[in-house]
Structures are given as C-alpha cells and as structure tokens.
Design a protein around this motif. Sequence first.
Motif, PDB file in Angstrom:
ATOM      1  N   ASN A 195     -12.878  18.672  -1.984  1.00  0.00           N
ATOM      2  CA  ASN A 195     -11.870  19.518  -2.642  1.00  0.00           C
ATOM      3  C   ASN A 195     -11.110  18.821  -3.762  1.00  0.00           C
ATOM      4  OD1 ASN A 195     -12.483  21.732  -0.968  1.00  0.00           O
ATOM      5  ND2 ASN A 195     -11.148  20.938   0.643  1.00  0.00           N
ATOM      6  N   ALA A 196     -11.790  17.902  -4.469  1.00  0.00           N
ATOM      7  CA  ALA A 196     -11.232  17.225  -5.642  1.00  0.00           C
ATOM      8  C   ALA A 196      -9.901  16.536  -5.342  1.00  0.00           C
ATOM      9  CB  ALA A 196     -11.067  18.208  -6.803  1.00  0.00           C
ATOM     10  N   GLY A 197      -9.679  16.203  -4.067  1.00  0.00           N
ATOM     11  CA  GLY A 197      -8.446  15.534  -3.694  1.00  0.00           C
ATOM     12  C   GLY A 197      -7.238  16.451  -3.589  1.00  0.00           C
ATOM     13  N   VAL A 198      -7.425  17.754  -3.783  1.00  0.00           N
ATOM     14  CA  VAL A 198      -6.312  18.705  -3.664  1.00  0.00           C
ATOM     15  C   VAL A 198      -5.897  18.767  -2.194  1.00  0.00           C
ATOM     16  CG1 VAL A 198      -5.597  21.105  -3.927  1.00  0.00           C
ATOM     17  CG2 VAL A 198      -7.061  20.037  -5.656  1.00  0.00           C
ATOM     18  N   ASP A 199      -4.612  18.585  -1.933  1.00  0.00           N
ATOM     19  CA  ASP A 199      -4.156  18.409  -0.555  1.00  0.00           C
ATOM     20  C   ASP A 199      -2.925  19.264  -0.289  1.00  0.00           C
ATOM     21  OD1 ASP A 199      -3.784  17.496   1.997  1.00  0.00           O
ATOM     22  OD2 ASP A 199      -3.525  15.388   1.444  1.00  0.00           O
ATOM     23  N   LEU A 200      -2.951  19.982   0.833  1.00  0.00           N
ATOM     24  CA  LEU A 200      -1.813  20.808   1.239  1.00  0.00           C
ATOM     25  C   LEU A 200      -1.029  20.183   2.381  1.00  0.00           C
ATOM     26  CD1 LEU A 200      -3.451  24.380   1.266  1.00  0.00           C
ATOM     27  CD2 LEU A 200      -2.527  23.097  -0.671  1.00  0.00           C
ATOM     28  N   SER A 201      -1.557  19.126   2.996  1.00  0.00           N
ATOM     29  CA  SER A 201      -0.873  18.532   4.143  1.00  0.00           C
ATOM     30  C   SER A 201       0.385  17.800   3.693  1.00  0.00           C
ATOM     31  CB  SER A 201      -1.804  17.556   4.876  1.00  0.00           C
ATOM     32  OG  SER A 201      -2.130  16.464   4.045  1.00  0.00           O
ATOM     33  N   ASN A 202       1.409  17.845   4.551  1.00  0.00           N
ATOM     34  CA  ASN A 202       2.699  17.227   4.271  1.00  0.00           C
ATOM     35  C   ASN A 202       3.298  17.709   2.952  1.00  0.00           C
ATOM     36  OD1 ASN A 202       3.029  15.513   6.607  1.00  0.00           O
ATOM     37  ND2 ASN A 202       1.388  14.250   5.782  1.00  0.00           N
ATOM     38  N   MET A 203       3.019  18.966   2.621  1.00  0.00           N
ATOM     39  CA  MET A 203       3.600  19.610   1.446  1.00  0.00           C
ATOM     40  C   MET A 203       4.313  20.877   1.895  1.00  0.00           C
ATOM     41  SD  MET A 203       2.730  17.698  -1.147  1.00  0.00           S
ATOM     42  CE  MET A 203       3.085  18.770  -2.550  1.00  0.00           C
ATOM     43  N   GLU A 204       5.307  21.306   1.128  1.00  0.00           N
ATOM     44  CA  GLU A 204       5.961  22.572   1.415  1.00  0.00           C
ATOM     45  C   GLU A 204       4.953  23.710   1.273  1.00  0.00           C
ATOM     46  OE1 GLU A 204       9.004  23.019   2.458  1.00  0.00           O
ATOM     47  OE2 GLU A 204       9.682  20.935   2.270  1.00  0.00           O
ATOM     48  N   GLU A 205       5.148  24.771   2.051  1.00  0.00           N
ATOM     49  CA  GLU A 205       4.245  25.908   1.932  1.00  0.00           C
ATOM     50  C   GLU A 205       4.298  26.448   0.501  1.00  0.00           C
ATOM     51  OE1 GLU A 205       3.061  30.026   4.280  1.00  0.00           O
ATOM     52  OE2 GLU A 205       5.092  29.220   4.453  1.00  0.00           O
ATOM     53  N   GLY A 206       3.116  26.707  -0.034  1.00  0.00           N
ATOM     54  CA  GLY A 206       3.043  27.189  -1.409  1.00  0.00           C
ATOM     55  C   GLY A 206       2.938  26.082  -2.429  1.00  0.00           C
ATOM     56  N   GLU A 207       2.758  24.818  -1.983  1.00  0.00           N
ATOM     57  CA  GLU A 207       2.592  23.700  -2.899  1.00  0.00           C
ATOM     58  C   GLU A 207       1.345  22.901  -2.533  1.00  0.00           C
ATOM     59  OE1 GLU A 207       7.163  22.639  -4.247  1.00  0.00           O
ATOM     60  OE2 GLU A 207       6.130  21.330  -2.804  1.00  0.00           O
ATOM     61  N   VAL A 213       0.858  -1.184   0.000  1.00  0.00           N
ATOM     62  CA  VAL A 213       0.000   0.000   0.000  1.00  0.00           C
ATOM     63  C   VAL A 213       0.895   1.235   0.000  1.00  0.00           C
ATOM     64  CG1 VAL A 213      -1.839   1.250   1.189  1.00  0.00           C
ATOM     65  CG2 VAL A 213      -1.785  -1.254   1.258  1.00  0.00           C
ATOM     66  N   VAL A 214       0.661   2.136  -0.927  1.00  0.00           N
ATOM     67  CA  VAL A 214       1.451   3.354  -1.073  1.00  0.00           C
ATOM     68  C   VAL A 214       0.492   4.541  -1.032  1.00  0.00           C
ATOM     69  CG1 VAL A 214       3.158   4.581  -2.464  1.00  0.00           C
ATOM     70  CG2 VAL A 214       3.050   2.093  -2.549  1.00  0.00           C
ATOM     71  N   THR A 215       0.852   5.576  -0.301  1.00  0.00           N
ATOM     72  CA  THR A 215      -0.033   6.732  -0.199  1.00  0.00           C
ATOM     73  C   THR A 215      -0.037   7.538  -1.492  1.00  0.00           C
ATOM     74  OG1 THR A 215       1.696   8.157   0.712  1.00  0.00           O
ATOM     75  CG2 THR A 215       0.340   6.939   2.283  1.00  0.00           C
ATOM     76  N   GLN A 216      -1.167   8.143  -1.746  1.00  0.00           N
ATOM     77  CA  GLN A 216      -1.332   8.975  -2.944  1.00  0.00           C
ATOM     78  C   GLN A 216      -0.306  10.081  -3.002  1.00  0.00           C
ATOM     79  OE1 GLN A 216      -3.026  12.229  -2.001  1.00  0.00           O
ATOM     80  NE2 GLN A 216      -2.185  13.061  -3.898  1.00  0.00           N
ATOM     81  N   LYS A 217       0.067  10.634  -1.863  1.00  0.00           N
ATOM     82  CA  LYS A 217       0.942  11.808  -1.838  1.00  0.00           C
ATOM     83  C   LYS A 217       2.273  11.533  -2.526  1.00  0.00           C
ATOM     84  CE  LYS A 217      -0.372  14.803   0.026  1.00  0.00           C
ATOM     85  NZ  LYS A 217      -0.299  15.118   1.445  1.00  0.00           N
ATOM     86  N   VAL A 218       2.914  10.398  -2.203  1.00  0.00           N
ATOM     87  CA  VAL A 218       4.219  10.122  -2.813  1.00  0.00           C
ATOM     88  C   VAL A 218       4.077   9.759  -4.284  1.00  0.00           C
ATOM     89  CG1 VAL A 218       5.370   9.525  -0.664  1.00  0.00           C
ATOM     90  CG2 VAL A 218       4.240   7.730  -1.970  1.00  0.00           C
ATOM     91  N   VAL A 219       2.966   9.115  -4.642  1.00  0.00           N
ATOM     92  CA  VAL A 219       2.726   8.813  -6.056  1.00  0.00           C
ATOM     93  C   VAL A 219       2.554  10.108  -6.840  1.00  0.00           C
ATOM     94  CG1 VAL A 219       1.174   7.685  -7.696  1.00  0.00           C
ATOM     95  CG2 VAL A 219       1.714   6.566  -5.520  1.00  0.00           C
TER      96      VAL A 219
END
Length: 245
Positions: free
Chosen positions: A106-118, A51-57
């Motif tokens: 939110n259409a899967g748009v995610d700011l968590s565990n991302m650099e600010e501004g990404e 199982v791999v999280t969407q974020k890294v993919v």
Amino acid sequence: MPFDELRAITVVPIAGLKEVCPGDNLPTLLAEVLQAPGSGSPRLEPGDVLVVTQKVVSKAEGRVRKIDPSDPRAKQRLVESEAVRVLRRRGDLLITETTHGFICANAGVDLSNMEEGEAALLPIDPDRSARRIRAGLQRELGVQVGVVISDTFGRAWRNGVTDVAIGSAGIVPILDLRGTRDAMERPLTATTICIVDEIASAAELVMGKDRNVPAAIVRGVPSTWLGAGSVVTDVVRSPGEDLFR
C-alpha cells in the motif's frame, strides 16, 4: 570492517514524546524529552544510534492526508497516487513500488495510530529527514549520533512484519564482510549485512505498535559502523539486480 569492536548492544525506549503535529520541530521535541529532569529518559551519548518511527517523522513533515472513512475506495486511491507501480493486487491489498524504490504494501500509506479520517504517507526523502534530525540533535544537545528512521514492512515468503530502515544518517547502512574470514577461517565472498535494518528491528522490540513509544536509543554499536551512507542509495536493490520483478 572487522567485528573486533563488538560488545554488548543495549536498546532503550524513549517515552514521553508529546503528540507530534505538522510543522513541529522534531529534533527539538526529542531533545526536550531527553533533557527533561526526572523523566527517566536516557541521555544521548556520542556514538549512539537514535531510531525514530516513520509515523512521527511524517506527522512533523506534514505528510498527513485526510481520507473519507466511509468511502471503501478512498485509501486505495491514495495508495495508487503514492505508488509509481503496482506489482500485485489481492482484494484491498496492493504491493507497490514507491518513488523511493521501496517495494511494500500500500505504498506505505498507514492508518494505524492516526485519527479517524487521516492517513500518514511516507516522508518524501527519508534519508534527508534522518540527516535533519541528526543535525538538529547535534545543535540542541551537542552530540553526534547516528539516526535511523524505521517503518514496518512485510517480507515476501515469510509471515509477519518487522521494522526496517527507510532512512538513515551518520551510520554505514551496509556492513561489507567480503574479503574477511568467517569463524572457520574461510574467506567470505558474498556476505553483506544490512545493519540499519537490524538496528531498526531491534529498536522495534522496545517501541511496539501499542505503547506510544516512537523512538529508542541503540547503544554500543562499533565505531566502525558510524559513517556516511543512505538507505535509498545503499540498501534499495536496483531493478537491474532484482531477480523477482
């Protein structure tokens, strides 16, 4: 598919994956961690489900967008550009339908565990992403495994979020028990179980949102669960069968 193969299922976190960047070969990065001597990571075995999280993919596939953190409407504009339909609005929360057919916030748009501004967007084709990871791991490690790509979704009428599968490969998404019998020997006429969602949710228990563990191995699933299928074609309910849209 009978339950006579059921046995203990274990979930093992995979730690040590480096920060993933656009263009990275994710199967190679995963293989390096799984083969690293002294890393403490488990080895993949035939029949495991990774199982791999969407974020890294999404990061590896370049599905990252710049966003102005000082603009309160920047995220909303990005969400609207990713959605094919907005079902509900409440403040800055939008319940949307994505191009994949997912109904989610939110259409899967995610700011968590991302650099600010990404912001991270969903993969364009998560099932294809899962197939690529599966093929890459077979090439790198010589083992055939199932792959599930997970993401965190809310659920109508229930508080809290849980991880579900947004893409899969090498594992049958739906366990169809129709035509079999329950424990009281009564025939089952409507029971179908979304095993890819259950596997994704189980894996999230060892990954979490604050541990920097973006992958896990689910070991011990019955061999009858391994096979062809996809989340978009097998799990997403068609609008014609949907009583709520």
